[in-house]
Design a protein around this motif. Structure first.
Motif, PDB file in Angstrom:
ATOM      1  N   GLY A  40     -65.778 -36.209  39.368  1.00 24.34           N
ATOM      2  CA  GLY A  40     -67.107 -36.640  39.772  1.00 24.34           C
ATOM      3  C   GLY A  40     -68.093 -36.768  38.633  1.00 24.34           C
ATOM      4  N   GLU A  41     -69.122 -37.545  38.898  1.00 25.06           N
ATOM      5  CA  GLU A  41     -70.293 -37.695  38.028  1.00 25.06           C
ATOM      6  C   GLU A  41     -69.957 -38.213  36.627  1.00 25.06           C
ATOM      7  OE1 GLU A  41     -73.098 -37.666  39.377  1.00 25.06           O
ATOM      8  OE2 GLU A  41     -72.611 -36.616  41.221  1.00 25.06           O
ATOM      9  N   VAL A  42     -68.990 -39.144  36.531  1.00 27.92           N
ATOM     10  CA  VAL A  42     -68.659 -39.723  35.227  1.00 27.92           C
ATOM     11  C   VAL A  42     -69.762 -40.685  34.819  1.00 27.92           C
ATOM     12  CG1 VAL A  42     -67.021 -41.137  33.926  1.00 27.92           C
ATOM     13  CG2 VAL A  42     -66.176 -39.474  35.601  1.00 27.92           C
ATOM     14  N   GLU A  43     -70.286 -40.465  33.630  1.00 29.37           N
ATOM     15  CA  GLU A  43     -71.336 -41.329  33.095  1.00 29.37           C
ATOM     16  C   GLU A  43     -70.771 -42.356  32.122  1.00 29.37           C
ATOM     17  OE1 GLU A  43     -75.701 -40.705  31.207  1.00 29.37           O
ATOM     18  OE2 GLU A  43     -74.100 -39.640  30.165  1.00 29.37           O
ATOM     19  N   ASP A  44     -69.781 -41.950  31.329  1.00 32.89           N
ATOM     20  CA  ASP A  44     -69.220 -42.827  30.295  1.00 32.89           C
ATOM     21  C   ASP A  44     -67.723 -42.560  30.204  1.00 32.89           C
ATOM     22  OD1 ASP A  44     -68.437 -44.115  27.922  1.00 32.89           O
ATOM     23  OD2 ASP A  44     -70.322 -43.670  26.909  1.00 32.89           O
ATOM     24  N   ASP A  84     -71.073 -30.666  36.612  1.00 38.25           N
ATOM     25  CA  ASP A  84     -71.132 -30.154  37.979  1.00 38.25           C
ATOM     26  C   ASP A  84     -70.092 -29.048  38.098  1.00 38.25           C
ATOM     27  OD1 ASP A  84     -70.993 -29.588  40.683  1.00 38.25           O
ATOM     28  OD2 ASP A  84     -70.818 -31.682  41.318  1.00 38.25           O
ATOM     29  N   PRO A  85     -70.504 -27.777  38.043  1.00 43.65           N
ATOM     30  CA  PRO A  85     -69.544 -26.675  38.050  1.00 43.65           C
ATOM     31  C   PRO A  85     -68.717 -26.565  39.321  1.00 43.65           C
ATOM     32  CG  PRO A  85     -71.810 -25.838  38.011  1.00 43.65           C
ATOM     33  CD  PRO A  85     -71.880 -27.325  37.952  1.00 43.65           C
ATOM     34  N   LEU A  86     -69.107 -27.262  40.401  1.00 41.86           N
ATOM     35  CA  LEU A  86     -68.362 -27.179  41.653  1.00 41.86           C
ATOM     36  C   LEU A  86     -67.521 -28.424  41.941  1.00 41.86           C
ATOM     37  CD1 LEU A  86     -71.065 -25.485  43.920  1.00 41.86           C
ATOM     38  CD2 LEU A  86     -69.226 -24.425  42.585  1.00 41.86           C
ATOM     39  N   ASP A  87     -67.557 -29.422  41.051  1.00 40.90           N
ATOM     40  CA  ASP A  87     -66.774 -30.640  41.257  1.00 40.90           C
ATOM     41  C   ASP A  87     -65.296 -30.343  41.029  1.00 40.90           C
ATOM     42  OD1 ASP A  87     -66.571 -33.687  41.466  1.00 40.90           O
ATOM     43  OD2 ASP A  87     -65.529 -33.234  39.589  1.00 40.90           O
ATOM     44  N   PRO A  88     -64.422 -30.622  42.018  1.00 38.50           N
ATOM     45  CA  PRO A  88     -62.997 -30.302  41.885  1.00 38.50           C
ATOM     46  C   PRO A  88     -62.326 -30.962  40.679  1.00 38.50           C
ATOM     47  CG  PRO A  88     -63.524 -30.805  44.165  1.00 38.50           C
ATOM     48  CD  PRO A  88     -64.736 -31.141  43.349  1.00 38.50           C
ATOM     49  N   GLY A  89     -62.698 -32.191  40.369  1.00 40.00           N
ATOM     50  CA  GLY A  89     -62.108 -32.869  39.214  1.00 40.00           C
ATOM     51  C   GLY A  89     -62.521 -32.224  37.908  1.00 40.00           C
ATOM     52  N   ALA A  92     -60.697 -28.988  37.516  1.00 36.86           N
ATOM     53  CA  ALA A  92     -59.322 -29.240  37.061  1.00 36.86           C
ATOM     54  C   ALA A  92     -59.293 -29.571  35.567  1.00 36.86           C
ATOM     55  CB  ALA A  92     -58.697 -30.369  37.876  1.00 36.86           C
ATOM     56  N   LEU A  93     -60.257 -30.342  35.082  1.00 34.27           N
ATOM     57  CA  LEU A  93     -60.317 -30.666  33.655  1.00 34.27           C
ATOM     58  C   LEU A  93     -60.561 -29.422  32.806  1.00 34.27           C
ATOM     59  CD1 LEU A  93     -62.372 -33.988  33.717  1.00 34.27           C
ATOM     60  CD2 LEU A  93     -60.039 -33.724  32.836  1.00 34.27           C
ATOM     61  N   ARG A  94     -61.482 -28.571  33.253  1.00 36.02           N
ATOM     62  CA  ARG A  94     -61.766 -27.351  32.498  1.00 36.02           C
ATOM     63  C   ARG A  94     -60.530 -26.450  32.467  1.00 36.02           C
ATOM     64  NH1 ARG A  94     -66.598 -27.841  35.272  1.00 36.02           N
ATOM     65  NH2 ARG A  94     -66.118 -26.122  36.679  1.00 36.02           N
TER      66      ARG A  94
END
Length: 164
Positions: A40-44, A84-89, A92-94
């Motif tokens: 989520g919330e990809v800017e670039d 977004d600390p609660l975004d599942p994607g 997963a990346l972290r």
């Protein structure tokens, strides 16, 4: 097909399931069978794609440097997101950044030439190399940049006619 903007592009992370690259068709089928988590919330979305290494040779007889194509490198994506600390994607990346394993990635572009076509999709495997937080000044949105080192060929599925 006409040109389009990056608006609507979607990024996904899959698990660490190995993909058989014996043929493009086999690999694409394996990628399509995976479960994907949207990021989520990809800017670039940065840039991806093969670039050959520049291998040089200097000839003594004519004093010229010759350039040859070496190994191909699909690059490292700098995926910038609104943190977004609660975004599942993003979770997963972290988590992937803490490992040494290759993860599966999917990028879907909103580039269908008409309502009768699907969007194009890129598939690849890579390592999440970093998960740096960008703090900035007072009115900045907290962002995080995930560096993803691509270790495989990028397989592209072009838009296809979906009419029955």
């Amino acid at each position: 097909m006409a040109i389009t903007t990056a608006t609507g592009a979607k990024f996904f992370i899959g698990g660490t399931t190995s993909i058989d690259y014996t043929s493009d068709a086999t690999a694409i089928a394996a990628f399509e069978a995976l479960t994907w988590v949207p990021i989520g919330e990809v800017e670039d979305g940065g840039e991806i794609g093969d670039e050959s290494a520049d291998v040089t040779f200097q000839s003594l007889s004519d004093g010229r440097v010759r350039h040859l194509k070496g190994a191909r490198d699909a690059g490292t994506i700098s995926l910038v997101v609104g943190d977004d600390p609660l975004d599942p994607g993003q979770i997963a990346l972290r988590a992937a950044e803490q490992t040494k394993f290759l993860y599966n990635f999917k990028v879907e572009y909103e580039d269908a030439p008409s309502a009768d076509f699907s969007n194009s999709v890129d598939y690849f495997r890579g390592l999440v190399m970093s998960a740096r937080k960008q703090i900035g000044a007072g009115d900045n949105v907290l962002r995080r940049t995930f560096a993803i080192g691509i270790n495989t060929e990028i397989l592209t599925v072009e838009p296809a006619d979906t009419t029955p």
